[in-house]
Design an enzyme around this catalytic site. Structure first.
Site, mmCIF file in Angstrom:
data_model
loop_
_atom_site.group_PDB
_atom_site.id
_atom_site.type_symbol
_atom_site.label_atom_id
_atom_site.label_comp_id
_atom_site.label_asym_id
_atom_site.label_seq_id
_atom_site.Cartn_x
_atom_site.Cartn_y
_atom_site.Cartn_z
ATOM 1 N N HIS A 1 36.031 31.161 48.192
ATOM 2 C CA HIS A 1 36.960 30.437 47.318
ATOM 3 C C HIS A 1 37.594 29.254 48.070
ATOM 4 C CE1 HIS A 1 37.214 34.706 45.745
ATOM 5 N NE2 HIS A 1 36.815 34.060 44.672
ATOM 6 N N HIS B 1 38.903 34.610 49.225
ATOM 7 C CA HIS B 1 38.279 34.695 50.545
ATOM 8 C C HIS B 1 37.721 33.323 50.917
ATOM 9 C CE1 HIS B 1 34.536 34.748 48.317
ATOM 10 N NE2 HIS B 1 34.921 35.819 47.654
ATOM 11 N N GLU B 2 36.972 33.291 52.015
ATOM 12 C CA GLU B 2 36.449 32.010 52.528
ATOM 13 C C GLU B 2 35.599 31.265 51.501
ATOM 14 O OE1 GLU B 2 36.987 30.253 55.272
ATOM 15 O OE2 GLU B 2 38.489 31.738 55.851
ATOM 16 N N SER C 1 32.350 38.187 49.369
ATOM 17 C CA SER C 1 32.618 38.594 47.990
ATOM 18 C C SER C 1 33.873 39.445 47.960
ATOM 19 C CB SER C 1 31.447 39.411 47.456
ATOM 20 O OG SER C 1 31.817 40.083 46.271
HETATM 21 P P1 AMP Z 1 35.153 34.939 41.519
HETATM 22 O O1 AMP Z 1 36.592 34.995 41.880
HETATM 23 O O2 AMP Z 1 34.310 35.979 42.176
HETATM 24 O O3 AMP Z 1 34.932 34.835 40.026
HETATM 25 O O4 AMP Z 1 34.603 33.566 42.117
HETATM 26 C C1 AMP Z 1 35.212 32.345 41.822
HETATM 27 C C2 AMP Z 1 34.329 31.242 42.295
HETATM 28 O O5 AMP Z 1 34.124 31.351 43.696
HETATM 29 C C3 AMP Z 1 32.937 31.258 41.638
HETATM 30 O O6 AMP Z 1 32.534 29.934 41.351
HETATM 31 C C4 AMP Z 1 32.096 31.869 42.717
HETATM 32 O O7 AMP Z 1 30.738 31.477 42.641
HETATM 33 C C5 AMP Z 1 32.738 31.312 43.966
HETATM 34 N N1 AMP Z 1 32.384 32.141 45.111
HETATM 35 C C6 AMP Z 1 32.489 33.487 45.230
HETATM 36 N N2 AMP Z 1 32.007 33.907 46.420
HETATM 37 C C7 AMP Z 1 31.564 32.801 47.065
HETATM 38 C C8 AMP Z 1 30.964 32.574 48.338
HETATM 39 N N3 AMP Z 1 30.702 33.570 49.187
HETATM 40 N N4 AMP Z 1 30.656 31.288 48.671
HETATM 41 C C9 AMP Z 1 30.911 30.262 47.827
HETATM 42 N N5 AMP Z 1 31.497 30.420 46.614
HETATM 43 C C10 AMP Z 1 31.811 31.669 46.247
#
Ligand code: AMP
Length: 282
Positions: free
Chosen positions: A37, A34-35, A185
Site C-alpha cells: 500500500h 503494508h509496504e 499481503s
Molecule cells: P487491499 O487493501 O488488499 O484491497 O489492497 C489495496 C491496493 O493495494 C490494491 O490495489 C492492491 O493491489 C494493492 N496491493 C496489495 N498488496 C500489494 C503488494 N504486495 N504490492 C503492491 N500493491 C499491493
C-alpha cells in the site's frame, strides 16, 4: 491529514479542491496497510497534488464463506502510516455510510471474471466494481493507483473505467515483496509458522514458469503442470488455480505469445494467497 468519515464532508472537500484545480491521486484499500500500500501512496504523492486514501472493508466483495469478519483491521496503525506517507485525506466511512439502503441498481462485470479468482469467488468483482464506482464518483481522482498483485482487479477496473467513461487514469504498480519473494499481503498474518516458510514457493514456482517460457516452452499446459507440481510437493497448501492467460483480456492461449499472465491462488489453513507474473513474449 484530514480524516473524513462522512460522504457529505468528503464531497464538500473535493469540490473545494477541484475548484482550486488540484490534481487528485486516489489509493483505495481495505486497510491493514503494508509496504505494498505504501508503494501506491508514494507513487500518488509524487505524481499528484492531493493524495486521498480510502480504508473500507467492502462487504459486497466478500462471499458468504469468506473472511469478512476475520479481515485484519488496525485503524490507529493505518492512521500513523498514512500520515508518514503524506496522505492529505483519509476517507474512512462505515458500512452504513457507504450502503445506507439495499442498492436499487447493481453493477455486473461481464468480462474477465469467469477465470482466476472470479471463478471461485462469484460476485466478488461485482462488489469491487460497485464500491469503486461509488468511490470514483466521490473522490473524482485524476489518477487512481492499483497493485499488480491483484492483476485481475486491474483488468476489471480497466474495463469499468473505459466502459463507463470515468475521467481518470489507472496506474498499476509493481508487486512489493518480502525479501524471500512472498508478495506482501494483509492476509499473510494468518499463515502459521510452517506455512510462512512454505509461502515463498509460490513466487518461486511462478519464476520457474517464466524461465520455462524464456527457454522456449510455448505450451501453457506444460508450464501450468510444472508449477502445480512444485506447489504440491513443496507446500501443504491446496491449489485453487494455476493459470496462464492473455493479459489484460484474460483469455485462454493455445501457445504463449504476446502479453500474458501466469497467476495462482493457493489456500493455506487460514489464508488464501494469490500471486502472478505479467510478461510479454514476442
Ligand atoms: P487491499 O487493501 O488488499 O484491497 O489492497 C489495496 C491496493 O493495494 C490494491 O490495489 C492492491 O493491489 C494493492 N496491493 C496489495 N498488496 C500489494 C503488494 N504486495 N504490492 C503492491 N500493491 C499491493
Amino acid at each position: 491529514m484530514n480524516v473524513i468519515t462522512s460522504i457529505i464532508d468528503l464531497q464538500k472537500t473535493i469540490r473545494r479542491l477541484k475548484n482550486n484545480q488540484k490534481m487528485i491521486g486516489f489509493v483505495p484499500t481495505m486497510g491493514y496497510l503494508h509496504e505494498g500500500h505504501r508503494a501506491l501512496l508514494k507513487r500518488a504523492r509524487k505524481e499528484t497534488d492531493i493524495v486521498v486514501l480510502s480504508i473500507f472493508v467492502n462487504p459486497l466483495q466478500f462471499g458468504a464463506n469468506e473472511d469478512l469478519d476475520q479481515y485484519p483491521r488496525d485503524f490507529d496503525r493505518d492512521h500513523k502510516i498514512a500520515e508518514t506517507e503524506g496522505v492529505d485525506i483519509l476517507f474512512y466511512p462505515s458500512v452504513e455510510e457507504m450502503y445506507p439502503n439495499e442498492l436499487s441498481v447493481s453493477i455486473k462485470v461481464t468480462k474477465r471474471t469467469d477465470v482466476l479468482c472470479g471463478m471461485n469467488r462469484p460476485g466478488h468483482f461485482d462488489g469491487v466494481a460497485t464500491v469503486l464506482t461509488k468511490l470514483f464518483h466521490l473522490v473524482q481522482p485524476d489518477q487512481a493507483y492499483f497493485g499488480k498483485k491483484d492483476a485481475q482487479q486491474v483488468a476489471v477496473v480497466d474495463g469499468l473505467v473505459k466502459d463507463f467513461n470515468f475521467p481518470l487514469e489507472i496506474i498499476s504498480v509493481d508487486t512489493v515483496r518480502e525479501e524471500d519473494g512472498l508478495a506482501k499481503s494483509s492476509r499473510n498474518v494468518y499463515l502459521t509458522e510452517q506455512e510462512r516458510l512454505e509461502a515463498p514457493i509460490l513466487y518461486k514456482s511462478l519464476k520457474m514458469g517464466l524461465e520455462m517460457v524464456q527457454s522456449g516452452e510455448t505450451s501453457p499446459e506444460r508450464i501450468i503442470s510444472s508449477i502445480e507440481n512444485i506447489i504440491h510437493t513443496e507446500t501443504t497448501g491446496e491449489i485453487d488455480y494455476v493459470s496462464l492467460l492473455s493479459y489484460p483480456e484474460l483469455e485462454e492461449l493455445e501457445t504463449v505469445k504476446g502479453n500474458y499472465i501466469i497467476a495462482l491462488a493457493v489456500k493455506f489453513s487460514k489464508a488464501r494467497l494469490i500471486d502472478n507474473i505479467i510478461e510479454t513474449r514476442e
